[in-house]
Design an enzyme around this catalytic site. Structure first.
Site, PDB file in Angstrom:
ATOM      1  N   ASP A  22      47.751  43.531  41.928  1.00 43.20           N
ATOM      2  CA  ASP A  22      47.499  43.852  40.523  1.00 43.20           C
ATOM      3  C   ASP A  22      47.029  42.646  39.707  1.00 43.20           C
ATOM      4  OD1 ASP A  22      48.559  46.293  41.269  1.00 43.20           O
ATOM      5  OD2 ASP A  22      49.971  46.409  39.594  1.00 43.20           O
ATOM      6  N   HIS A 167      50.710  40.658  43.342  1.00 42.64           N
ATOM      7  CA  HIS A 167      49.777  40.267  42.286  1.00 42.64           C
ATOM      8  C   HIS A 167      48.783  39.228  42.790  1.00 42.64           C
ATOM      9  CE1 HIS A 167      53.060  42.076  39.951  1.00 42.64           C
ATOM     10  NE2 HIS A 167      52.124  42.344  39.058  1.00 42.64           N
TER      11      HIS A 167
HETATM   12 ZN   LIG Z   1      49.858  44.506  35.831  1.00 40.58          ZN
END
Ligand SMILES: [Zn+2]
Length: 194
Positions: A22, A167
């Site tokens: 992400d 992430h």
């Molecule tokens: Zn996010």
């Protein structure tokens, strides 16, 4: 958080584990992670933030060209609960439009920032033909818990069928630098299970 959806089977799978990254694209970390995935021939889904995507068009095209899914993670990653219903709709619409502009294909998956749901966002998501994807297991590769040792421990607990949240975007409190220390080992494990 378990999210059932018939479309989930279309998430690129590494074995039976669904890897998601992400908050990118990130000039520094996304290419590193793409290299690691390519080395193991593993596919993932990158939930990109629209306005960052427009800043890194070649990187978004590279994600898609390597066979990964590009998912919609909103236009600007503002917290859904801070937005008016109309602003929340625009976050979904503009995020999807940025992806479509860059890779010539509408995104089929949506993940709201912070995993927080708003009815207006979900309506806009459905109107755009996207399916909601949250996650089962977070690497917690951010904040004070986001050290390599802890990330590694959490990734070792991943089980078949899990959607895993990680992430590649390094803004704010995200710590992709810690993630990439342990990602090669995690990816190697996944291959052994196939
Ligand atoms: Zn996010």
């Amino acid at each position: 958080m378990k999210t059932f959806s018939p479309a989930m089977a279309r998430l690129p799978a590494a074995g039976s584990v669904y890897l998601t990254f992400d908050d990118g694209p990130d000039e520094h970390w996304t290419p590193r992670i793409l290299d690691l995935l390519a080395h193991r021939n593993i596919l993932a889904t990158f939930f990109v933030v629209g306005r960052f995507a427009l800043e890194q068009p070649e990187l978004v095209r590279r994600i898609a060209a390597q066979g990964h899914e590009v998912g919609n993670h909103s236009w600007s990653h503002r917290h859904p609960w801070t937005l008016s219903p109309e602003a929340a709709r625009l976050e979904v619409r503009d995020g999807a439009a940025a992806i479509a502009d860059l890779i010539g294909q509408e995104p089929v998956f949506f993940r709201p920032p912070h995993g927080r749901l708003r009815r207006s966002m979900l309506e806009e998501m459905e109107r755009g033909g996207q399916t909601l994807v949250l996650w089962d297991r977070s690497a917690v590769d951010w904040g004070p818990l986001g050290r390599a040792s802890g990330i590694s421990r959490r990734l070792k607990a991943v089980q078949g069928g899990d959607i895993v949240l990680m992430h590649d975007g390094g803004r704010g409190i995200n710590r992709p630098g810690e993630l990439v220390k342990v990602l090669p080992q995690f990816l190697a494990q996944l291959r052994q299970h196939e």
